[in-house]
Scaffold this active site. Sequence first.
Site, PDB file in Angstrom:
ATOM      1  N   ARG A   1      28.739  29.831  42.995  1.00  0.00           N
ATOM      2  CA  ARG A   1      28.045  29.715  41.921  1.00  0.00           C
ATOM      3  C   ARG A   1      26.761  28.920  42.029  1.00  0.00           C
ATOM      4  NH1 ARG A   1      33.411  30.012  39.724  1.00  0.00           N
ATOM      5  NH2 ARG A   1      33.856  27.612  39.574  1.00  0.00           N
TER       6      ARG A   1
ATOM      7  N   ASP B   1      32.643  40.307  40.652  1.00  0.00           N
ATOM      8  CA  ASP B   1      33.525  39.008  41.135  1.00  0.00           C
ATOM      9  C   ASP B   1      34.864  39.690  40.469  1.00  0.00           C
ATOM     10  OD1 ASP B   1      34.790  37.015  42.357  1.00  0.00           O
ATOM     11  OD2 ASP B   1      34.156  35.651  40.620  1.00  0.00           O
TER      12      ASP B   1
ATOM     13  N   CYS C   1      38.509  39.002  46.393  1.00  0.00           N
ATOM     14  CA  CYS C   1      39.667  37.999  46.534  1.00  0.00           C
ATOM     15  C   CYS C   1      40.838  38.521  46.933  1.00  0.00           C
ATOM     16  CB  CYS C   1      39.771  37.334  45.222  1.00  0.00           C
ATOM     17  SG  CYS C   1      40.276  38.191  43.883  1.00  0.00           S
TER      18      CYS C   1
ATOM     19  N   PHE D   1      32.754  41.163  35.597  1.00  0.00           N
ATOM     20  CA  PHE D   1      34.045  40.520  35.551  1.00  0.00           C
ATOM     21  C   PHE D   1      33.747  39.078  35.497  1.00  0.00           C
ATOM     22  CE2 PHE D   1      33.992  44.092  38.682  1.00  0.00           C
ATOM     23  CZ  PHE D   1      35.085  44.831  38.153  1.00  0.00           C
TER      24      PHE D   1
ATOM     25  N   ASP E   1      32.970  41.730  30.449  1.00  0.00           N
ATOM     26  CA  ASP E   1      34.363  41.452  30.723  1.00  0.00           C
ATOM     27  C   ASP E   1      35.176  42.132  29.566  1.00  0.00           C
ATOM     28  OD1 ASP E   1      36.036  39.170  32.800  1.00  0.00           O
ATOM     29  OD2 ASP E   1      36.982  39.621  31.000  1.00  0.00           O
ATOM     30  N   SER E   2      36.422  42.651  30.111  1.00  0.00           N
ATOM     31  CA  SER E   2      37.356  43.209  29.172  1.00  0.00           C
ATOM     32  C   SER E   2      38.151  42.202  28.308  1.00  0.00           C
ATOM     33  CB  SER E   2      38.508  44.181  29.871  1.00  0.00           C
ATOM     34  OG  SER E   2      38.969  43.597  30.782  1.00  0.00           O
TER      35      SER E   2
END
Length: 393
Positions: free
Chosen positions: A206, A297, A337, A225, A247-248
């Site tokens: 970040r 991400d 990730c 995301f 984002d959801s």
Amino acid sequence: MKKVSLRPGKERSLLKRHPWVFESSIARGGGDSGETVRVESADGQFLAWAAFSPKSLIRLRAWSFDEAERIDAGFFQRRIEQAIAMRARLAIASDAWRLIHGEADGLPGLVVDRYGDTLVAQFGSAGAERWKTVIADALLAATGLTRLYERSDAQAREWEGLPVHTGWLRGDGATALTIREHEWQLTLDVAEGHKTGYYLDQRDSRSRFADAVKQYGVKTVLNCFSYTGGFSVAALAGGATQVVSVDSSGPALERAKAHVALNGFAANRHEAWDADVNATLRRCLQEGRRFDAIVLDPPKFAPTAAHAERAARAYKDINRLAFMLLNDGGLLYTFSCSGGISPDLFHKIVAGAGLDAGVDGYIVERLSAAADHPQTVCFPEGDYLKGLGILKR
């Protein structure tokens, strides 16, 4: 002390100090869930002291390769103190960091994060579970803290045959916390947030993204995301004039908007879209919308190598669309990730996405988890987070 004997030739990984032994490598022997056993080669040579897990495919997780070492309360105290001493040598620009990182710190299955005056622990293996009380006492003694929250709700518990457990192990009080990261403030709830409450492993990325936004004069950013907006705050701090978080999760986006305000940025510089990322990327493409920088991400698409092929298609698709949405000279910061996707494979996936999009780019940064999430020479599986900073040509 119970013994476990391995099949001929299966001792090689332990001789290389890799801490895992799979079910198929065991010839005979066993123990109760989490019990410490003596692991021997087929010819009776000592290999390790390990925790036995009767229901996991990873049947043994090594505590120590020293035959003279005893796995007792003193052992856990020493390992925890060593891990804390290592973090004390790092220049961590935060009051929140990873204190124990499982196998890398010689404590397989144990993850502990510190958020200010609060510790949050995940006991993800049968061995860590068996020693939970001892570990909790050692953590508080070594840190001088009084609050320890348990977040043993990861899927690894199911694989180990362990039930989910969350709640205060020591102390009590509010679970909503505010932390400092670089020059920013961020909030989380250790009882509800992802992982132990927040993605501390992306702390350095970040910061690097904020620097890149400033360096390359980025004005418009799409953060996909986005979760609670860490990269969005970083983009604004770097000088972006317009940032979109996608984002959801509605609650995560509400926290992202709160983070924008908490750090003193005008609300009209930030938009929060509660939407599916793939659909959003396609809609932006259809509408002719373009961005100076895009962050990808995503969650873990491939928890193991067995999921790699399907995950590769998903990673390729979102990266292809992102390349097409970037302005010329724009930045793509893309991450995986997934432990089942190696850095080399991830690079190849992103290269394929660029080829399909008709785009090439300069790799200006290779990114990984922050140093308080260490990787070790003998445990390559610890290299789970990988990222590329790409400047579109």
